[in-house]
Design an enzyme around this catalytic site. Structure first.
Site, short mmCIF file in Angstrom:
data_model
loop_
_atom_site.label_atom_id
_atom_site.label_comp_id
_atom_site.label_asym_id
_atom_site.label_seq_id
_atom_site.Cartn_x
_atom_site.Cartn_y
_atom_site.Cartn_z
N TYR A 90 22.40 32.92 0.50
CA TYR A 90 23.29 32.05 -0.28
C TYR A 90 23.54 30.75 0.49
O TYR A 90 24.07 30.77 1.61
CB TYR A 90 24.61 32.74 -0.62
CG TYR A 90 24.49 33.89 -1.60
CD1 TYR A 90 23.31 34.12 -2.33
CD2 TYR A 90 25.55 34.75 -1.83
CE1 TYR A 90 23.21 35.17 -3.23
CE2 TYR A 90 25.45 35.81 -2.74
CZ TYR A 90 24.26 36.02 -3.43
OH TYR A 90 24.16 37.06 -4.31
N1 LIG Z 1 22.39 40.70 -6.31
C1 LIG Z 1 21.97 39.62 -6.92
O1 LIG Z 1 20.77 39.41 -7.14
C2 LIG Z 1 22.98 38.60 -7.36
C3 LIG Z 1 22.60 37.54 -8.20
C4 LIG Z 1 23.56 36.64 -8.59
C5 LIG Z 1 24.88 36.77 -8.16
N2 LIG Z 1 25.23 37.79 -7.31
C6 LIG Z 1 26.62 37.96 -6.82
O2 LIG Z 1 27.49 37.99 -7.93
C7 LIG Z 1 28.46 36.95 -7.81
C8 LIG Z 1 28.84 36.47 -9.17
O3 LIG Z 1 27.69 35.99 -9.88
P1 LIG Z 1 27.82 34.78 -10.87
O4 LIG Z 1 28.40 33.61 -10.12
O5 LIG Z 1 26.59 34.60 -11.61
O6 LIG Z 1 29.00 35.39 -11.81
P2 LIG Z 1 29.75 34.99 -13.09
O7 LIG Z 1 31.14 35.38 -12.72
O8 LIG Z 1 29.11 35.57 -14.28
O9 LIG Z 1 29.62 33.38 -13.21
C9 LIG Z 1 30.34 32.56 -12.33
C10 LIG Z 1 30.22 31.10 -12.77
O10 LIG Z 1 30.77 30.93 -14.08
C11 LIG Z 1 31.59 29.76 -14.13
N3 LIG Z 1 32.97 30.25 -14.27
C12 LIG Z 1 33.56 31.32 -13.67
N4 LIG Z 1 34.83 31.47 -14.07
C13 LIG Z 1 35.07 30.49 -14.96
C14 LIG Z 1 36.21 30.14 -15.73
N5 LIG Z 1 37.32 30.84 -15.66
N6 LIG Z 1 36.10 29.06 -16.57
C15 LIG Z 1 34.95 28.36 -16.66
N7 LIG Z 1 33.83 28.64 -15.95
C16 LIG Z 1 33.89 29.70 -15.09
C17 LIG Z 1 31.38 29.04 -12.79
O11 LIG Z 1 30.20 28.21 -12.90
P3 LIG Z 1 30.24 26.67 -13.35
O12 LIG Z 1 31.67 26.20 -13.24
O13 LIG Z 1 29.31 25.99 -12.43
O14 LIG Z 1 29.75 26.68 -14.75
C18 LIG Z 1 31.06 30.20 -11.87
O15 LIG Z 1 30.36 29.81 -10.71
C19 LIG Z 1 27.80 35.92 -6.89
O16 LIG Z 1 28.75 35.07 -6.27
C20 LIG Z 1 27.09 36.82 -5.92
O17 LIG Z 1 28.01 37.31 -4.95
C21 LIG Z 1 24.30 38.71 -6.93
#
Ligand SMILES: NC(=O)c1ccc[n+]([C@@H]2O[C@H](COP(=O)([O-])OP(=O)(O)OC[C@H]3O[C@@H](n4cnc5c(N)ncnc54)[C@H](OP(=O)(O)O)[C@@H]3O)[C@@H](O)[C@H]2O)c1
Length: 333
Positions: free
Chosen positions: A53
């Site tokens: 990351y």
């Molecule tokens: N194992 C794997 O392969 C893998 C892959 C991906 C992620 N992960 C892990 O999972 C975690 C979460 O993944 P993800 O970031 O994709 O999860 P997510 O919670 O589905 O999406 C998060 C993104 O959505 C937007 N967001 C979140 N809350 C919001 C709100 N209240 N209002 C408006 N926009 C909002 C933000 O992006 P914007 O503001 O930029 O739109 C934020 O970065 C990562 O940090 C990582 O630790 C693991």
């Protein structure tokens, strides 16, 4: 905040896990540290990062934030992706994993990782070699538990059976993509999770932001995580389908009925599912964190859960539908 044990282990984790994938790039360091402080103050203890990351910066920022409170935190990280130019700077060879753990420990400023996860299946390294190395890492004290992410059900099961046969530490958790707009894991993985009592920690529980309701069906977005055309899981093609907007409409309808936001409803759906240990939520800003933490402390009604199930469930495929057809009770009622 509520707590639950991770898989078959005795390790207590908070019902929400904080993702850190944006820390050091989209989320500046100060804001990320502040967010982790808030999360710990709110009772959260589970933080997920990975060596790749932001090229290791996420691990460095996590390390700074938890340095003085290391014992309060269940720290999860991962290895597998390319971290350098060398031919062995990728994958799961004993060399890569042993070096990878030491590099992660340096960045994280700690001498142990609570949960070390294999980031995605790798066809090049024999599973026997990978699991033996993980077992040695646990015996050395550098790692406490192991898990995997982005594996097929048979790959996890094969790993569990090798660990069992060889007396290696087994995976205690799995980390797949799972949300109201990504329910592929219902086909096979969830029954494995139940059968083997694995911890289930879904990534992208908000569908990368889609389920917050900030995107509009009529137009390709200009900003936000999904406003890009890079291949992968985070783009408009992957998330902005008509079917996903139908699911979102029900999420929004329920949110309006109960005075919550769509993001809170989407996360609460996960919190209510018995198989889910802790969704890993991503918050780019403190404002998003404040909204998302509002997903805890209440429950959707059974009727609301049912509406969400109905709109988001995938059609039954073979062999699941065939097996279900022949399911039989031992005693007829
Ligand atoms: N194992 C794997 O392969 C893998 C892959 C991906 C992620 N992960 C892990 O999972 C975690 C979460 O993944 P993800 O970031 O994709 O999860 P997510 O919670 O589905 O999406 C998060 C993104 O959505 C937007 N967001 C979140 N809350 C919001 C709100 N209240 N209002 C408006 N926009 C909002 C933000 O992006 P914007 O503001 O930029 O739109 C934020 O970065 C990562 O940090 C990582 O630790 C693991």
């Amino acid at each position: 905040m509520r707590y639950t044990t991770l898989g078959k282990s005795g390790l207590a984790v908070s019902e929400l896990c904080l993702g850190t994938m944006t820390f050091g790039r989209a989320t500046p360091e100060d804001e990320a540290i502040h967010m982790m402080d808030r999360f710990l103050a709110d009772g959260g203890n589970f933080i997920d990062t990975a060596d790749v990351y932001v090229d290791g910066t996420s691990e460095e920022i996590v390390g700074k934030a938890i340095k003085e409170k290391r014992d309060q935190v269940v720290l999860a990280t991962k290895a597998r992706m390319r971290t350098g130019e060398g031919v062995n700077d990728v994958g799961y060879s004993r060399k890569r994993l042993m070096d990878g753990v030491d590099q992660s420990l340096r960045r994280l400023q700690t001498d142990y990782i609570d949960l070390y996860q294999l980031h995605v299946w790798d066809h090049l390294t024999p599973l026997e070699e990978v699991l033996r190395t993980l077992d040695d890492l646990v015996r050395s004290g550098k790692v406490r538990y192991v898990g995997c992410s982005n594996f097929l059900a048979w790959q996890i099961m094969k790993g569990l059976s090798i660990s069992d046969r060889r007396h290696y530490v087994p995976f205690i958790s799995v980390q797949p993509q799972y949300s109201l707009v990504h329910r592929e894991m219902d086909r096979e993985l969830l029954s494995l999770v139940k059968e083997e009592e694995l911890g289930f920690i879904p990534w992208a529980p908000l569908g990368g932001g889609f389920l917050t309701g900030k995107y509009n069906a009529a137009e390709r977005p200009m900003e936000g995580r999904l406003a890009n055309d890079k291949p992968g899981e985070y783009n408009w093609e992957a998330k902005g389908s008509a079917r996903n907007f139908e699911i979102l409409a029900v999420v929004e309808e329920i949110a309006a009925e109960i005075g919550k936001t769509p993001a809170q409803v989407a996360l609460n759906w996960q919190l209510a599912k018995p198989e889910v240990t802790a969704p890993i939520v991503g918050c780019r800003t403190l404002e998003q964190y404040d909204e998302n933490i509002g997903a805890i402390g209440w429950r959707l009604s059974e009727e609301q859960m049912e509406r969400l199930e109905q709109v988001s469930a995938l059609p039954k495929e073979y062999p699941n539908r065939f097996i279900e057809r022949f399911w039989r009770p031992l005693n007829e009622e």
